[in-house]
Design an enzyme around this catalytic site. Sequence first.
Site, PDB file in Angstrom:
ATOM      1  N   ASP A 129      -3.061  -1.125  10.478  1.00 38.61           N
ATOM      2  CA  ASP A 129      -3.168  -1.134   9.019  1.00 38.61           C
ATOM      3  C   ASP A 129      -3.811  -2.406   8.471  1.00 38.61           C
ATOM      4  OD1 ASP A 129      -1.977   1.327   8.923  1.00 38.61           O
ATOM      5  OD2 ASP A 129      -0.063   0.633   8.117  1.00 38.61           O
ATOM      6  N   LYS A 156       0.859  -1.192   0.000  1.00 38.78           N
ATOM      7  CA  LYS A 156       0.000   0.000   0.000  1.00 38.78           C
ATOM      8  C   LYS A 156       0.886   1.229   0.000  1.00 38.78           C
ATOM      9  CE  LYS A 156       0.861   1.245   4.490  1.00 38.78           C
ATOM     10  NZ  LYS A 156       1.636   2.461   4.862  1.00 38.78           N
ATOM     11  N   LEU A 216       5.428   0.198   3.394  1.00 40.02           N
ATOM     12  CA  LEU A 216       4.544  -0.342   2.359  1.00 40.02           C
ATOM     13  C   LEU A 216       3.513  -1.308   2.927  1.00 40.02           C
ATOM     14  CD1 LEU A 216       7.191  -1.015  -0.453  1.00 40.02           C
ATOM     15  CD2 LEU A 216       5.660   0.952  -0.225  1.00 40.02           C
ATOM     16  N   GLY A 217       3.540  -1.511   4.243  1.00 39.58           N
ATOM     17  CA  GLY A 217       2.518  -2.332   4.888  1.00 39.58           C
ATOM     18  C   GLY A 217       2.708  -3.824   4.729  1.00 39.58           C
TER      19      GLY A 217
END
EC number: 2.7.1.148
Length: 282
Positions: free
Chosen positions: A140, A9, A103-104
Amino acid sequence: MTHWPSPAKLNLFLYITGQRADGYHTLQTLFQFLDYGDTLHIEPRHDGEIHLLTPVTGVENEDNLIVRAARLLMKAASESGRLPVGSGADISIEKRLPMGGGLGGGSSNAATVLVALNHLWQCGLSIDELATLGLTLGADVPVFVRGHAAFAEGVGEILTPVNPPEKWYLVAHPGVSIPTPVIFKDPQLPRNTPKRSIDTLLKCEFSNDCEVIARKRFREVDAALSWLLEYAPSRLTGTGACVFAEFDTESCARQVLEQAPEWLNAFVAKGVNLSPLHRELL
């Protein structure tokens, strides 16, 4: 053996609007997925065992978010009488996303496990139930479980689906890992950005309140952004360390990628509002 996307993400913007008494920061952010990420390989077992076949150096298997997510789903489904007898899995991962990159990756891995095992074991938990489980693993995780680009508030758990433009991105990792607490504990982090409506925010130039701290504390991040900004609008994602530049076309992004300095690990990917994980389920 089944194969499941675990996408990256981007935080297209990120604003810190306050800090709660428990220390958590309240924020407003815009999540969009990339058509790029890790891949999880899952083979169902029938003996109730969970095995992670690709351990991560320095992380005990039982502490890995992949295993924790599998056990969490197993417990929740069992307690509600929805876990078929003997449900288990062998899980391996093809890792493309860096740790500490913003970037998760870990959150995406956990969400993919929840969604995939719920499907493979035929537990029948709803997306709402899976998102609630995911929130206990990380703020997240729910956006990855729900699978749609979203405007997030609170500590990141209050999600409103949105459809920002699906642009092309050059994403660059400057070779450092930034633990989230390093950014959030910095006394100079902006913590009082005014809350605004999503409509207002979408009309403003996007930025990230964490960027000034990441650039100050990590010269590699500063150097990466300085290089990218020569070519296109660029900013930090999450708390870093990855930075990204946005382009209208793939060819423009790839032209810049060809000029990337050797010390910068970079790739080109398309922003997508429907998660590649959820495209698999359609």
